[in-house]
Write a protein that holds these residues in place. Structure first.
Motif, PDB file in Angstrom:
ATOM      1  N   GLU A   1      35.057  45.034  44.554  1.00  0.00           N
ATOM      2  CA  GLU A   1      34.823  44.486  43.217  1.00  0.00           C
ATOM      3  C   GLU A   1      36.000  43.642  42.740  1.00  0.00           C
ATOM      4  O   GLU A   1      35.882  42.857  41.813  1.00  0.00           O
ATOM      5  N   LYS A   2      37.152  43.826  43.374  1.00  0.00           N
ATOM      6  CA  LYS A   2      38.337  43.050  42.988  1.00  0.00           C
ATOM      7  C   LYS A   2      38.552  41.850  43.916  1.00  0.00           C
ATOM      8  O   LYS A   2      39.584  41.214  43.879  1.00  0.00           O
ATOM      9  N   HIS A   3      37.581  41.579  44.756  1.00  0.00           N
ATOM     10  CA  HIS A   3      37.733  40.542  45.767  1.00  0.00           C
ATOM     11  C   HIS A   3      36.781  39.392  45.453  1.00  0.00           C
ATOM     12  O   HIS A   3      35.587  39.464  45.724  1.00  0.00           O
ATOM     13  N   TRP A   4      37.309  38.318  44.907  1.00  0.00           N
ATOM     14  CA  TRP A   4      36.504  37.181  44.485  1.00  0.00           C
ATOM     15  C   TRP A   4      36.151  36.268  45.660  1.00  0.00           C
ATOM     16  O   TRP A   4      36.811  36.267  46.695  1.00  0.00           O
ATOM     17  N   LEU A   5      35.091  35.452  45.464  1.00  0.00           N
ATOM     18  CA  LEU A   5      34.608  34.466  46.420  1.00  0.00           C
ATOM     19  C   LEU A   5      34.075  35.083  47.710  1.00  0.00           C
ATOM     20  O   LEU A   5      34.219  34.534  48.806  1.00  0.00           O
ATOM     21  N   ILE A   6      33.456  36.237  47.577  1.00  0.00           N
ATOM     22  CA  ILE A   6      32.710  36.865  48.667  1.00  0.00           C
ATOM     23  C   ILE A   6      31.245  36.906  48.244  1.00  0.00           C
ATOM     24  O   ILE A   6      30.936  37.212  47.093  1.00  0.00           O
ATOM     25  N   ASP A   7      30.335  36.580  49.187  1.00  0.00           N
ATOM     26  CA  ASP A   7      28.889  36.629  48.913  1.00  0.00           C
ATOM     27  C   ASP A   7      28.479  35.733  47.743  1.00  0.00           C
ATOM     28  O   ASP A   7      27.771  36.169  46.829  1.00  0.00           O
ATOM     29  N   ILE A   8      28.894  34.494  47.772  1.00  0.00           N
ATOM     30  CA  ILE A   8      28.553  33.589  46.666  1.00  0.00           C
ATOM     31  C   ILE A   8      27.557  32.502  47.069  1.00  0.00           C
ATOM     32  O   ILE A   8      27.055  31.770  46.227  1.00  0.00           O
ATOM     33  N   LYS A   9      27.272  32.382  48.388  1.00  0.00           N
ATOM     34  CA  LYS A   9      26.367  31.337  48.864  1.00  0.00           C
ATOM     35  C   LYS A   9      25.374  31.894  49.881  1.00  0.00           C
ATOM     36  O   LYS A   9      25.684  32.832  50.618  1.00  0.00           O
ATOM     37  N   ASP A  10      24.186  31.278  49.925  1.00  0.00           N
ATOM     38  CA  ASP A  10      23.241  31.559  50.993  1.00  0.00           C
ATOM     39  C   ASP A  10      23.666  30.764  52.221  1.00  0.00           C
ATOM     40  O   ASP A  10      24.314  29.714  52.095  1.00  0.00           O
ATOM     41  N   PRO A  11      23.276  31.216  53.429  1.00  0.00           N
ATOM     42  CA  PRO A  11      23.679  30.500  54.652  1.00  0.00           C
ATOM     43  C   PRO A  11      23.235  29.049  54.716  1.00  0.00           C
ATOM     44  O   PRO A  11      23.811  28.255  55.448  1.00  0.00           O
ATOM     45  N   SER A  12      22.227  28.699  53.944  1.00  0.00           N
ATOM     46  CA  SER A  12      21.720  27.321  53.947  1.00  0.00           C
ATOM     47  C   SER A  12      22.514  26.395  53.024  1.00  0.00           C
ATOM     48  O   SER A  12      22.314  25.176  53.046  1.00  0.00           O
ATOM     49  N   GLN A  13      23.422  26.969  52.230  1.00  0.00           N
ATOM     50  CA  GLN A  13      24.132  26.185  51.221  1.00  0.00           C
ATOM     51  C   GLN A  13      25.502  25.713  51.695  1.00  0.00           C
ATOM     52  O   GLN A  13      26.202  26.399  52.439  1.00  0.00           O
ATOM     53  N   LEU A  14      25.868  24.529  51.228  1.00  0.00           N
ATOM     54  CA  LEU A  14      27.183  23.972  51.519  1.00  0.00           C
ATOM     55  C   LEU A  14      28.200  24.479  50.506  1.00  0.00           C
ATOM     56  O   LEU A  14      27.840  24.866  49.392  1.00  0.00           O
ATOM     57  N   TYR A  15      29.459  24.448  50.895  1.00  0.00           N
ATOM     58  CA  TYR A  15      30.528  24.816  49.972  1.00  0.00           C
ATOM     59  C   TYR A  15      31.736  23.955  50.312  1.00  0.00           C
ATOM     60  O   TYR A  15      32.379  24.144  51.332  1.00  0.00           O
ATOM     61  N   SER A  16      32.028  22.997  49.451  1.00  0.00           N
ATOM     62  CA  SER A  16      33.097  22.039  49.733  1.00  0.00           C
ATOM     63  C   SER A  16      34.445  22.555  49.238  1.00  0.00           C
ATOM     64  O   SER A  16      34.518  23.471  48.411  1.00  0.00           O
ATOM     65  N   VAL A  17      35.502  21.923  49.721  1.00  0.00           N
ATOM     66  CA  VAL A  17      36.842  22.275  49.271  1.00  0.00           C
ATOM     67  C   VAL A  17      36.997  21.966  47.782  1.00  0.00           C
ATOM     68  O   VAL A  17      37.758  22.630  47.074  1.00  0.00           O
ATOM     69  N   MET A  18      36.250  20.970  47.302  1.00  0.00           N
ATOM     70  CA  MET A  18      36.276  20.631  45.876  1.00  0.00           C
ATOM     71  C   MET A  18      35.744  21.798  45.044  1.00  0.00           C
ATOM     72  O   MET A  18      36.327  22.161  44.014  1.00  0.00           O
ATOM     73  N   GLU A  19      34.629  22.382  45.498  1.00  0.00           N
ATOM     74  CA  GLU A  19      34.053  23.533  44.798  1.00  0.00           C
ATOM     75  C   GLU A  19      35.026  24.702  44.830  1.00  0.00           C
ATOM     76  O   GLU A  19      35.227  25.393  43.821  1.00  0.00           O
ATOM     77  N   PHE A  20      35.601  24.935  46.019  1.00  0.00           N
ATOM     78  CA  PHE A  20      36.578  26.018  46.163  1.00  0.00           C
ATOM     79  C   PHE A  20      37.734  25.827  45.191  1.00  0.00           C
ATOM     80  O   PHE A  20      38.138  26.762  44.491  1.00  0.00           O
ATOM     81  N   TYR A  21      38.268  24.631  45.141  1.00  0.00           N
ATOM     82  CA  TYR A  21      39.418  24.321  44.287  1.00  0.00           C
ATOM     83  C   TYR A  21      39.131  24.671  42.824  1.00  0.00           C
ATOM     84  O   TYR A  21      39.922  25.375  42.179  1.00  0.00           O
ATOM     85  N   HIS A  22      38.008  24.221  42.318  1.00  0.00           N
ATOM     86  CA  HIS A  22      37.679  24.461  40.911  1.00  0.00           C
ATOM     87  C   HIS A  22      37.299  25.930  40.662  1.00  0.00           C
ATOM     88  O   HIS A  22      37.635  26.490  39.616  1.00  0.00           O
ATOM     89  N   ASP A  23      36.617  26.553  41.634  1.00  0.00           N
ATOM     90  CA  ASP A  23      36.286  27.976  41.509  1.00  0.00           C
ATOM     91  C   ASP A  23      37.558  28.813  41.420  1.00  0.00           C
ATOM     92  O   ASP A  23      37.679  29.710  40.578  1.00  0.00           O
ATOM     93  N   VAL A  24      38.505  28.507  42.295  1.00  0.00           N
ATOM     94  CA  VAL A  24      39.760  29.276  42.326  1.00  0.00           C
ATOM     95  C   VAL A  24      40.557  29.096  41.043  1.00  0.00           C
ATOM     96  O   VAL A  24      41.103  30.063  40.494  1.00  0.00           O
ATOM     97  N   LEU A  25      40.623  27.882  40.534  1.00  0.00           N
ATOM     98  CA  LEU A  25      41.356  27.647  39.282  1.00  0.00           C
ATOM     99  C   LEU A  25      40.751  28.469  38.139  1.00  0.00           C
ATOM    100  O   LEU A  25      41.481  29.070  37.336  1.00  0.00           O
ATOM    101  N   ASN A  26      39.429  28.509  38.061  1.00  0.00           N
ATOM    102  CA  ASN A  26      38.752  29.289  37.016  1.00  0.00           C
ATOM    103  C   ASN A  26      38.997  30.782  37.185  1.00  0.00           C
ATOM    104  O   ASN A  26      39.247  31.500  36.204  1.00  0.00           O
ATOM    105  N   ILE A  27      38.929  31.253  38.425  1.00  0.00           N
ATOM    106  CA  ILE A  27      39.123  32.677  38.703  1.00  0.00           C
ATOM    107  C   ILE A  27      40.559  33.099  38.407  1.00  0.00           C
ATOM    108  O   ILE A  27      40.807  34.142  37.794  1.00  0.00           O
ATOM    109  N   MET A  28      41.528  32.290  38.842  1.00  0.00           N
ATOM    110  CA  MET A  28      42.930  32.624  38.589  1.00  0.00           C
ATOM    111  C   MET A  28      43.201  32.705  37.095  1.00  0.00           C
ATOM    112  O   MET A  28      43.937  33.591  36.640  1.00  0.00           O
ATOM    113  N   ASP A  29      42.617  31.809  36.346  1.00  0.00           N
ATOM    114  CA  ASP A  29      42.786  31.817  34.891  1.00  0.00           C
ATOM    115  C   ASP A  29      42.257  33.123  34.292  1.00  0.00           C
ATOM    116  O   ASP A  29      42.904  33.735  33.438  1.00  0.00           O
ATOM    117  N   LYS A  30      41.095  33.573  34.749  1.00  0.00           N
ATOM    118  CA  LYS A  30      40.506  34.825  34.258  1.00  0.00           C
ATOM    119  C   LYS A  30      41.385  36.026  34.606  1.00  0.00           C
ATOM    120  O   LYS A  30      41.612  36.915  33.779  1.00  0.00           O
TER     121      LYS A  30
END
Length: 316
Positions: A64-93
């Protein structure tokens, strides 16, 4: 360190090669220090890909303390841009809750982008554009994604390996979305992330021991039921050969074995070679990494004691 840096919130990077006990160390640190974990792994993002990615179990203390696990289906893309913005939001929280973000994983490209920042000019992924690019390759308008990229952005093509489909595709996508080459847009550097980053690296100094651990992990994966996991994913049409998640090491190899394209022995050999190649690539990145505290995975508890003492001193 100047006064300005002292006021910055702390962020910890725990990086290293595959099979180097990074997750083991991170989970133990999470039980002692006021931290929450953020995965820096392009495989753990996929739902239902558990055994082959060595994903932590949901029953584990720190899941439960481990972010960015199980966030996409295998058919979905995940770019470094998405990662960058996701991480910034998570770190802020995390920081607003009075905790320390600890980023753990082996995707060195992701770590590098956090340090160097991403150009604010880069657009988000667009599935329609990607399909258009993929269709041009299928129709043989170009020999490969890399060949196509060379026709619009020679500089980026020279900086991206011809076999790195994901990065070649992303560079093409950016060009068709903006009308400008990635190499030009990357010159528009964004602001540095507003944190004081402390970096720790983990690997086996003895290369042979590293390779033995890689092989042990693969056989453990098979013992835990990796083949059944992939068969179930295929049966339920949750994983197909053209899905982005198939890039996760082991899944394509097992997929091809299940389709009788390769033998069981070839599947194991190919998975082992691919994992070793990943470890070598990670070491190449880390060999030139700056401002990092290195530890041998054989002395994991030395690293554990050092990081705890280090962080506590920074908090005081």
């Amino acid at each position: 360190m100047n006064k300005k840096n002292k006021k910055l919130p702390i962020v910890i990077f725990l990086m290293g090669t595959t099979a180097s006990k990074k997750t083991f160390l991170a989970t133990r640190l999470a039980k002692v220090l006021p931290i929450e974990l953020i995965s820096v792994d392009s495989s753990l993002i996929y739902k239902k890909l558990d055994i082959g990615t060595d994903k932590p179990k949901k029953s584990d203390f720190f899941y439960e303390k481990h972010w960015l696990i199980d966030i996409k289906d295998p058919s979905q893309l995940y770019s470094v841009m998405e990662f960058y913005h996701d991480v910034l939001n998570i770190m802020d929280k995390i920081i607003k809750r009075g905790k320390i973000p600890l980023l753990v994983g082996g995707n060195m490209f992701y770590f590098k982008k956090l340090i160097n920042t991403i150009s604010p000019s880069l657009p988000a992924s667009d599935l329609k554009i990607r399909k258009m690019i993929i269709n041009q390759i299928k129709n043989k308008s170009y020999k490969s994604y890399h060949h196509m990229l060379k026709s619009v952005d020679v500089i980026s093509a020279n900086n991206i390996h011809h076999n790195d489909i994901q990065r070649n595709l992303r560079a093409l996508e950016i060009f068709f979305l903006t009308g400008k080459p990635l190499s030009k847009l990357q010159k528009n550097i964004g602001n540095k992330i507003p944190y004081k980053i402390y970096q720790f690296g983990l690997t086996y100094y003895n290369r042979q021991i590293l390779y033995e651990n890689i092989e042990n992990r693969i056989f453990k994966m098979l013992e835990l039921g990796f083949e059944k996991e992939v068969r179930d994913l295929i049966k339920n049409k949750y994983l197909e050969i053209n899905f982005p998640a198939i890039r996760c090491i082991g899944y394509k190899q097992m997929f091809l074995y299940i389709l009788n394209k390769i033998s069981y022995e070839e599947m194991i050999k190919s998975t082992t070679i691919s994992t070793r190649h990943l470890a070598k690539k990670q070491l190449t990145w880390l060999r030139y990494w700056e401002n990092i505290y290195w530890f041998d995975s054989n002395q994991i508890y030395k690293a554990y004691d050092f990081i705890i003492k280090f962080v506590k001193e920074k908090l005081n």
